[in-house]
Write a protein that holds these residues in place. Structure first.
Motif, PDB file in Angstrom:
ATOM      1  N   GLY A 202       0.826  -1.191   0.000  1.00  0.00           N
ATOM      2  CA  GLY A 202       0.000   0.000   0.000  1.00  0.00           C
ATOM      3  C   GLY A 202       0.862   1.244   0.000  1.00  0.00           C
ATOM      4  O   GLY A 202       2.100   1.160   0.001  1.00  0.00           O
ATOM      5  N   GLU A 203       0.206   2.389   0.019  1.00  0.00           N
ATOM      6  CA  GLU A 203       0.914   3.664   0.045  1.00  0.00           C
ATOM      7  C   GLU A 203       1.587   3.856   1.398  1.00  0.00           C
ATOM      8  O   GLU A 203       0.996   3.581   2.439  1.00  0.00           O
ATOM      9  CB  GLU A 203      -0.083   4.807  -0.202  1.00  0.00           C
ATOM     10  CG  GLU A 203       0.560   6.176  -0.214  1.00  0.00           C
ATOM     11  CD  GLU A 203      -0.444   7.312  -0.384  1.00  0.00           C
ATOM     12  OE1 GLU A 203       0.020   8.452  -0.450  1.00  0.00           O
ATOM     13  OE2 GLU A 203      -1.665   7.054  -0.444  1.00  0.00           O
TER      14      GLU A 203
ATOM     15  N   GLN B 265      -0.251  11.759   8.629  1.00  0.00           N
ATOM     16  CA  GLN B 265      -1.172  11.604   7.491  1.00  0.00           C
ATOM     17  C   GLN B 265      -2.242  10.551   7.807  1.00  0.00           C
ATOM     18  O   GLN B 265      -3.411  10.723   7.468  1.00  0.00           O
ATOM     19  CB  GLN B 265      -0.399  11.207   6.231  1.00  0.00           C
ATOM     20  CG  GLN B 265       0.445  12.317   5.651  1.00  0.00           C
ATOM     21  CD  GLN B 265       1.345  11.800   4.535  1.00  0.00           C
ATOM     22  OE1 GLN B 265       2.144  10.880   4.734  1.00  0.00           O
ATOM     23  NE2 GLN B 265       1.211  12.405   3.357  1.00  0.00           N
TER      24      GLN B 265
ATOM     25  N   ARG C 290      -6.305  11.007   7.864  1.00  0.00           N
ATOM     26  CA  ARG C 290      -7.193  10.185   7.031  1.00  0.00           C
ATOM     27  C   ARG C 290      -8.203   9.414   7.872  1.00  0.00           C
ATOM     28  O   ARG C 290      -9.342   9.198   7.450  1.00  0.00           O
ATOM     29  CB  ARG C 290      -6.384   9.162   6.216  1.00  0.00           C
ATOM     30  CG  ARG C 290      -5.699   9.733   5.030  1.00  0.00           C
ATOM     31  CD  ARG C 290      -5.001   8.640   4.229  1.00  0.00           C
ATOM     32  NE  ARG C 290      -4.232   9.228   3.154  1.00  0.00           N
ATOM     33  CZ  ARG C 290      -3.465   8.536   2.319  1.00  0.00           C
ATOM     34  NH1 ARG C 290      -3.379   7.217   2.432  1.00  0.00           N
ATOM     35  NH2 ARG C 290      -2.789   9.145   1.367  1.00  0.00           N
TER      36      ARG C 290
ATOM     37  N   THR D 121      -9.874   0.461   9.004  1.00  0.00           N
ATOM     38  CA  THR D 121      -8.795   0.978   8.165  1.00  0.00           C
ATOM     39  C   THR D 121      -8.004  -0.193   7.623  1.00  0.00           C
ATOM     40  O   THR D 121      -8.190  -1.334   8.052  1.00  0.00           O
ATOM     41  CB  THR D 121      -7.821   1.892   8.949  1.00  0.00           C
ATOM     42  OG1 THR D 121      -7.098   1.092   9.884  1.00  0.00           O
ATOM     43  CG2 THR D 121      -8.543   3.016   9.663  1.00  0.00           C
TER      44      THR D 121
ATOM     45  N   ASP E 199      -0.758   2.255   4.092  1.00  0.00           N
ATOM     46  CA  ASP E 199      -2.205   2.381   3.944  1.00  0.00           C
ATOM     47  C   ASP E 199      -2.615   1.583   2.715  1.00  0.00           C
ATOM     48  O   ASP E 199      -2.492   2.038   1.578  1.00  0.00           O
ATOM     49  CB  ASP E 199      -2.617   3.846   3.802  1.00  0.00           C
ATOM     50  CG  ASP E 199      -4.137   4.026   3.790  1.00  0.00           C
ATOM     51  OD1 ASP E 199      -4.867   3.014   3.725  1.00  0.00           O
ATOM     52  OD2 ASP E 199      -4.589   5.183   3.833  1.00  0.00           O
TER      53      ASP E 199
ATOM     54  N   ALA F 250      -5.461   0.902   1.674  1.00  0.00           N
ATOM     55  CA  ALA F 250      -6.634   1.421   0.958  1.00  0.00           C
ATOM     56  C   ALA F 250      -6.194   2.166  -0.297  1.00  0.00           C
ATOM     57  O   ALA F 250      -7.001   2.408  -1.190  1.00  0.00           O
ATOM     58  CB  ALA F 250      -7.453   2.343   1.862  1.00  0.00           C
ATOM     59  N   TYR F 251      -4.919   2.524  -0.362  1.00  0.00           N
ATOM     60  CA  TYR F 251      -4.339   3.226  -1.505  1.00  0.00           C
ATOM     61  C   TYR F 251      -3.197   2.382  -2.069  1.00  0.00           C
ATOM     62  O   TYR F 251      -2.147   2.266  -1.452  1.00  0.00           O
ATOM     63  CB  TYR F 251      -3.810   4.608  -1.085  1.00  0.00           C
ATOM     64  CG  TYR F 251      -4.899   5.519  -0.596  1.00  0.00           C
ATOM     65  CD1 TYR F 251      -5.513   6.419  -1.467  1.00  0.00           C
ATOM     66  CD2 TYR F 251      -5.332   5.475   0.720  1.00  0.00           C
ATOM     67  CE1 TYR F 251      -6.527   7.251  -1.027  1.00  0.00           C
ATOM     68  CE2 TYR F 251      -6.349   6.311   1.164  1.00  0.00           C
ATOM     69  CZ  TYR F 251      -6.942   7.190   0.298  1.00  0.00           C
ATOM     70  OH  TYR F 251      -7.947   8.013   0.729  1.00  0.00           O
ATOM     71  N   GLY F 252      -3.415   1.786  -3.213  1.00  0.00           N
ATOM     72  CA  GLY F 252      -2.384   0.973  -3.858  1.00  0.00           C
ATOM     73  C   GLY F 252      -2.130  -0.353  -3.175  1.00  0.00           C
ATOM     74  O   GLY F 252      -1.108  -0.980  -3.417  1.00  0.00           O
TER      75      GLY F 252
ATOM     76  N   ARG G 269      -4.840  -6.949   2.399  1.00  0.00           N
ATOM     77  CA  ARG G 269      -5.616  -6.080   3.294  1.00  0.00           C
ATOM     78  C   ARG G 269      -6.899  -6.735   3.780  1.00  0.00           C
ATOM     79  O   ARG G 269      -7.509  -6.281   4.737  1.00  0.00           O
ATOM     80  CB  ARG G 269      -5.907  -4.738   2.629  1.00  0.00           C
ATOM     81  CG  ARG G 269      -6.914  -4.784   1.503  1.00  0.00           C
ATOM     82  CD  ARG G 269      -7.074  -3.386   0.882  1.00  0.00           C
ATOM     83  NE  ARG G 269      -8.068  -3.347  -0.149  1.00  0.00           N
ATOM     84  CZ  ARG G 269      -7.805  -3.431  -1.449  1.00  0.00           C
ATOM     85  NH1 ARG G 269      -6.567  -3.574  -1.864  1.00  0.00           N
ATOM     86  NH2 ARG G 269      -8.778  -3.367  -2.328  1.00  0.00           N
TER      87      ARG G 269
END
Length: 165
Positions: A50-51, A57, A61, A73, A85, A87-89, A94
């Motif tokens: 993920g990112e 940050q 979020r 999350t 994270d 959820a991004y990339g 996850r």
């Protein structure tokens, strides 16, 4: 190569890249990862991707939930203080759920997170690791209710929060 024809990898190369699990509905939480074949103890299953962001940050979020709100999350904190994270990339890692009596564990190597089997996992069995989530604030009874566990194991703590050391 002729137009319209696709290049194909040899069967052995495709098979080695295939993950040993699939994502489907879980009784624990939303979707989960379920073994599609026997996974041996100690086997590296997947990298959690993920990112990479800062803790600040992540806090922006995903603020601390209010009573009655569901906290959800795809964050994973690294030893160097950064956070992944997913959820991004992110990838399918996850969706691997929490259990207080897991069959997997997370391993950090070179600022990367991997999920490894801690015991033999049979086909059809859900992949699970202990999230052992630690908050900066005290883990009170009220706080624990914000982070409930639904793993159903006999060892269930009732929360995904770990014991503060």
């Amino acid at each position: 190569m002729a137009a319209g024809k696709k290049s194909r990898k040899p069967v052995s190369a495709r098979k080695s890249q295939r993950l040993p699990y699939k994502i489907k509905k879980s009784r624990i939480q939303g979707r989960g990862g379920f073994a599609t074949r026997l996974i041996k103890k100690g086997e590296r299953i997947v990298e959690y991707k993920g990112e990479r962001i800062t803790e600040e940050q992540a806090d922006l979020r995903y603020p601390t939930p209010k009573p009655g709100e569901h906290h959800h999350t795809f964050l994973f904190e690294l030893d160097d203080g950064r956070v992944i994270d997913a959820a991004y990339g992110g990838n399918s890692a996850r969706f691997i759920n929490h259990s207080c009596d897991p069959n997997c564990e997370t391993v950090e190597e070179d600022a990367r997170i991997y999920i490894d089997a801690v015991r033999e996992i049979k086909p059809g069995e859900e992949l699970l690791y202990d999230y052992w989530f630690i908050l900066d604030e005290p883990h009170t009874a009220t706080t624990k209710k914000l982070y409930p566990c639904a793993c159903g194991s006999r060892k269930c703590r009732g929360t995904i929060l770990g014991k503060k050391r």
